[in-house]
Scaffold this active site. Structure first.
Site, mmCIF file in Angstrom:
data_model
loop_
_atom_site.group_PDB
_atom_site.id
_atom_site.type_symbol
_atom_site.label_atom_id
_atom_site.label_comp_id
_atom_site.label_asym_id
_atom_site.label_seq_id
_atom_site.Cartn_x
_atom_site.Cartn_y
_atom_site.Cartn_z
ATOM 1 N N THR A 159 -13.603 6.046 1.597
ATOM 2 C CA THR A 159 -14.086 7.386 1.939
ATOM 3 C C THR A 159 -14.490 8.057 0.630
ATOM 4 O O THR A 159 -13.636 8.294 -0.224
ATOM 5 C CB THR A 159 -12.982 8.213 2.620
ATOM 6 O OG1 THR A 159 -12.519 7.495 3.766
ATOM 7 C CG2 THR A 159 -13.512 9.573 3.053
ATOM 8 N N LYS A 164 -7.995 15.410 0.553
ATOM 9 C CA LYS A 164 -9.135 14.715 -0.067
ATOM 10 C C LYS A 164 -10.372 14.828 0.832
ATOM 11 O O LYS A 164 -11.457 15.177 0.374
ATOM 12 C CB LYS A 164 -8.781 13.231 -0.275
ATOM 13 C CG LYS A 164 -9.963 12.380 -0.705
ATOM 14 C CD LYS A 164 -9.714 10.884 -0.622
ATOM 15 C CE LYS A 164 -11.034 10.143 -0.795
ATOM 16 N NZ LYS A 164 -10.895 8.693 -0.816
ATOM 17 N N LYS A 199 -17.916 10.500 8.845
ATOM 18 C CA LYS A 199 -16.477 10.488 8.531
ATOM 19 C C LYS A 199 -15.999 11.887 8.116
ATOM 20 O O LYS A 199 -14.967 12.388 8.574
ATOM 21 C CB LYS A 199 -16.240 9.486 7.395
ATOM 22 C CG LYS A 199 -14.874 9.523 6.752
ATOM 23 C CD LYS A 199 -13.855 8.754 7.531
ATOM 24 C CE LYS A 199 -12.470 8.944 6.946
ATOM 25 N NZ LYS A 199 -11.431 8.325 7.734
HETATM 26 P P1 NAD Z 1 -4.871 2.686 -2.147
HETATM 27 O O1 NAD Z 1 -4.692 3.590 -3.315
HETATM 28 O O2 NAD Z 1 -3.672 2.080 -1.486
HETATM 29 O O3 NAD Z 1 -5.850 1.467 -2.557
HETATM 30 C C1 NAD Z 1 -6.906 1.569 -3.484
HETATM 31 C C2 NAD Z 1 -6.843 0.323 -4.366
HETATM 32 O O4 NAD Z 1 -7.938 0.335 -5.280
HETATM 33 C C3 NAD Z 1 -5.567 0.264 -5.227
HETATM 34 O O5 NAD Z 1 -4.867 -0.938 -4.959
HETATM 35 C C4 NAD Z 1 -6.103 0.323 -6.664
HETATM 36 O O6 NAD Z 1 -5.337 -0.457 -7.573
HETATM 37 C C5 NAD Z 1 -7.495 -0.253 -6.491
HETATM 38 N N1 NAD Z 1 -8.408 0.097 -7.577
HETATM 39 C C6 NAD Z 1 -8.540 1.293 -8.214
HETATM 40 N N2 NAD Z 1 -9.497 1.210 -9.160
HETATM 41 C C7 NAD Z 1 -9.990 -0.064 -9.102
HETATM 42 C C8 NAD Z 1 -10.992 -0.765 -9.829
HETATM 43 N N3 NAD Z 1 -11.700 -0.158 -10.801
HETATM 44 N N4 NAD Z 1 -11.218 -2.068 -9.517
HETATM 45 C C9 NAD Z 1 -10.507 -2.694 -8.536
HETATM 46 N N5 NAD Z 1 -9.537 -2.081 -7.825
HETATM 47 C C10 NAD Z 1 -9.286 -0.781 -8.106
HETATM 48 O O7 NAD Z 1 -5.731 3.509 -1.073
HETATM 49 P P2 NAD Z 1 -5.955 3.171 0.485
HETATM 50 O O8 NAD Z 1 -4.982 3.930 1.296
HETATM 51 O O9 NAD Z 1 -6.082 1.687 0.639
HETATM 52 O O10 NAD Z 1 -7.382 3.868 0.713
HETATM 53 C C11 NAD Z 1 -8.596 3.279 0.271
HETATM 54 C C12 NAD Z 1 -9.760 4.111 0.773
HETATM 55 O O11 NAD Z 1 -9.715 4.173 2.205
HETATM 56 C C13 NAD Z 1 -9.761 5.558 0.282
HETATM 57 O O12 NAD Z 1 -11.077 5.919 -0.010
HETATM 58 C C14 NAD Z 1 -9.184 6.327 1.460
HETATM 59 O O13 NAD Z 1 -9.641 7.665 1.490
HETATM 60 C C15 NAD Z 1 -9.733 5.530 2.622
HETATM 61 N N6 NAD Z 1 -8.958 5.642 3.861
HETATM 62 C C16 NAD Z 1 -7.607 5.562 3.833
HETATM 63 C C17 NAD Z 1 -6.885 5.674 5.013
HETATM 64 C C18 NAD Z 1 -5.375 5.586 5.028
HETATM 65 O O14 NAD Z 1 -4.769 5.915 6.050
HETATM 66 N N7 NAD Z 1 -4.739 5.121 3.944
HETATM 67 C C19 NAD Z 1 -7.564 5.878 6.226
HETATM 68 C C20 NAD Z 1 -8.951 5.921 6.224
HETATM 69 C C21 NAD Z 1 -9.639 5.812 5.030
#
Ligand code: NAD
Length: 289
Positions: free
Chosen positions: A87, A237, A162
């Protein structure tokens, strides 16, 4: 298909695992998280992207997406598709898509709803922006990771959908919680409140499917001491992204703006961080107007 998967956090790890379990060849990279079962580890984002037919990113925000796109676009093979499921702001989504297309690649913005539970169960909804042909190529992967994929329009349309959806969600959750707190103070039983509103014109997903009152309605994070679920800081966010999007097109969004302010207070100045976004209910109950 050969898939490069970058960002293996709470959402990315189960999505990548489901693709591998469905027989796809998945190479993964994350700067911190461990590699999920069935996913071949790479030592850089570029390495994960090199031979892939589709590169999927699942990253925290638009700034990180832009940085990762800079690393992978030059490494991807011609005709491959870069599909971002994070997102992020609409501007970042459009900028990355333009950069990919200029390099002879396909590009999609494909944010999801359904949360960690949906990612694990393979029941996410994908809202997708980009060319029809790119959507058609990645559709079999959306069908593994989710139960529904909607092609919303050109680049950025997925993020627009979204952001608008989650702005409605934030506003209706606050409205539902303030109404429950008012009902409490008027001496109305919560179960009766639910029975009436869930079948009357005040119904919504926030009330009917995700009821913020413990012990009332379907099981929800309220029944688990408001452990997320969908954390308040993630709602904040998304409301910040809605504000940014509204400012960029001069749209008036007063309810979205107020919801953003309330979630910001809750996360930054109260005890909301790390609690589900439905913990707005105990917040309102504890306050006097
Ligand atoms: P998260 O923080 O658990 O995962 C993000 C991952 O990206 C981490 O493991 C981090 O180490 C990795 N990362 C950061 N910088 C990086 C780089 N330069 N190269 C490679 N990896 C890198 O977050 P999440 O909960 O998995 O969410 C991910 C996305 O999905 C976000 O944009 C969030 O808004 C969206 N989202 C989350 C949810 C939810 O319920 N968690 C629901 C819908 C959408």
């Amino acid at each position: 298909m050969k898939i490069g998967f970058i960002g293996l956090g709470n959402m990315g790890a189960p999505m990548a695992r489901n693709l591998a379990a469905a027989g796809h060849e998945v190479t993964g990279f994350d700067t911190a998280a461990p590699d999920p079962e069935g996913v071949t580890p790479a030592t850089s984002a570029a390495e994960a992207a090199r031979d892939a037919d589709v590169v999927i990113t699942m990253l925290p925000n638009g700034q990180i997406l832009r940085a990762v796109a800079d690393q992978v676009i030059g490494a991807m093979k011609p005709g491959a598709v870069l599909c971002d499921c994070s997102t992020v702001d609409v501007d970042s989504a459009r900028a990355v898509a333009a950069q990919a297309r200029a390099a002879g690649l396909g590009a999609l913005d494909a944010p999801v709803s359904g949360g960690i539970g949906g990612a694990q169960a393979g029941t996410l909804t994908f809202m997708v922006g980009g060319a029809e042909a790119d959507f058609a190529r990645v559709l079999p992967l959306f069908e593994v990771m989710g139960q529904k994929a909607v092609h919303c329009g050109e680049a950025g349309a997925g993020q627009a959908a979204k952001i608008c959806n989650n702005m409605i969600l934030g506003v209706t959750m606050i409205a539902t919680c303030e109404a429950f707190a008012l009902a409490d103070k008027l001496g109305l039983d919560r179960q009766k409140m639910f029975d009436v509103v869930s079948t009357s014109s005040g119904y919504s997903w926030s009330l009917n499917a995700y009821c913020p009152a413990p012990g009332v309605g379907p099981t929800s994070p309220a029944d688990n001491d408001y452990r997320p679920g969908f954390a308040s800081e993630l709602m904040l966010k998304d409301l910040n992204l809605a504000r940014q999007a509204a400012e960029s097109v001069a749209a008036e969004t007063p309810m979205g703006a107020l919801a953003r302010q309330i979630y910001e207070d809750f996360v930054e100045r109260e005890d909301g961080r790390g609690r589900d976004f439905s913990a707005m209910l105990p917040r309102f109950v504890a306050r006097n107007g």
